[in-house]
Write a protein that holds these residues in place. Structure first.
Motif, mmCIF file in Angstrom:
data_model
loop_
_atom_site.group_PDB
_atom_site.id
_atom_site.type_symbol
_atom_site.label_atom_id
_atom_site.label_comp_id
_atom_site.label_asym_id
_atom_site.label_seq_id
_atom_site.Cartn_x
_atom_site.Cartn_y
_atom_site.Cartn_z
ATOM 1 N N THR A 29 0.859 -1.177 0.000
ATOM 2 C CA THR A 29 0.000 0.000 0.000
ATOM 3 C C THR A 29 0.895 1.226 0.000
ATOM 4 O O THR A 29 1.819 1.322 0.808
ATOM 5 N N LEU A 30 0.613 2.134 -0.900
ATOM 6 C CA LEU A 30 1.342 3.398 -0.971
ATOM 7 C C LEU A 30 0.460 4.470 -0.345
ATOM 8 O O LEU A 30 -0.652 4.720 -0.819
ATOM 9 N N PHE A 31 0.933 5.050 0.753
ATOM 10 C CA PHE A 31 0.169 6.068 1.463
ATOM 11 C C PHE A 31 0.583 7.457 0.993
ATOM 12 O O PHE A 31 1.748 7.684 0.664
ATOM 13 N N GLY A 32 -0.368 8.376 0.957
ATOM 14 C CA GLY A 32 -0.086 9.753 0.558
ATOM 15 C C GLY A 32 -0.401 10.027 -0.894
ATOM 16 O O GLY A 32 -0.340 11.167 -1.344
ATOM 17 N N LEU A 33 -0.735 8.979 -1.648
ATOM 18 C CA LEU A 33 -1.129 9.120 -3.055
ATOM 19 C C LEU A 33 -2.312 8.198 -3.318
ATOM 20 O O LEU A 33 -2.443 7.151 -2.685
ATOM 21 N N THR A 42 -2.868 7.336 -13.177
ATOM 22 C CA THR A 42 -1.733 7.955 -12.515
ATOM 23 C C THR A 42 -2.045 8.070 -11.028
ATOM 24 O O THR A 42 -3.053 7.548 -10.557
ATOM 25 N N LEU A 43 -1.200 8.759 -10.323
ATOM 26 C CA LEU A 43 -1.387 8.975 -8.892
ATOM 27 C C LEU A 43 -1.454 10.462 -8.607
ATOM 28 O O LEU A 43 -0.813 11.252 -9.296
ATOM 29 N N ALA A 44 -2.225 10.808 -7.594
ATOM 30 C CA ALA A 44 -2.358 12.202 -7.172
ATOM 31 C C ALA A 44 -2.256 12.253 -5.647
ATOM 32 O O ALA A 44 -2.469 11.236 -4.978
ATOM 33 N N PRO A 45 -1.941 13.422 -5.096
ATOM 34 C CA PRO A 45 -1.774 13.535 -3.647
ATOM 35 C C PRO A 45 -3.019 13.148 -2.861
ATOM 36 O O PRO A 45 -4.143 13.391 -3.297
ATOM 37 N N GLY A 46 -2.773 12.562 -1.690
ATOM 38 C CA GLY A 46 -3.836 12.219 -0.764
ATOM 39 C C GLY A 46 -4.271 10.764 -0.863
ATOM 40 O O GLY A 46 -4.169 10.147 -1.914
ATOM 41 N N GLY A 47 -4.698 10.223 0.246
ATOM 42 C CA GLY A 47 -5.241 8.879 0.272
ATOM 43 C C GLY A 47 -4.191 7.797 0.215
ATOM 44 O O GLY A 47 -3.062 7.969 0.674
#
Length: 97
Positions: A29-33, A42-47
């Motif tokens: 799990t990648l936290f913060g994106l 893609t990935l964006a800030p948060g979650g």
């Protein structure tokens, strides 16, 4: 190199066509994106976002697949909970629509 993969690169058939030496590791799990699902995700800030760790030495092949030279994605290092780093590809949601 360890890479956090999500979306299309979670499919082993797809990934092994791009990087035949790939070894899939643990789920992660990648936290913060969080994932932004457009034509190309893609990935964006948060979650947070669920994915998997991938180990490969064929970084150039992954960079090519992700369009790094065309500016579609960039490869960035993010910290892990054990003090190491992992690479992840992030693109501009507006360009990927």
């Amino acid at each position: 190199m360890d890479v956090f993969v999500y979306e299309t690169l979670l499919d082993p058939h797809q990934t092994l066509r791009i990087v035949p030496d790939a070894e899939f590791g643990a789920n992660a799990t990648l936290f913060g994106l969080h994932a932004v699902k457009k034509q190309y995700s893609t990935l964006a800030p948060g979650g947070s976002v669920e994915g998997q760790l991938l180990s490969t030495e064929q970084v150039d092949a992954l960079d090519n697949y992700e369009g790094v030279d065309e500016g579609l994605y960039v490869r960035v290092s993010v910290p892990t909970t054990d003090g190491e780093t992992v690479e992840v590809y992030v693109g501009d949601p507006e360009r990927l629509d």
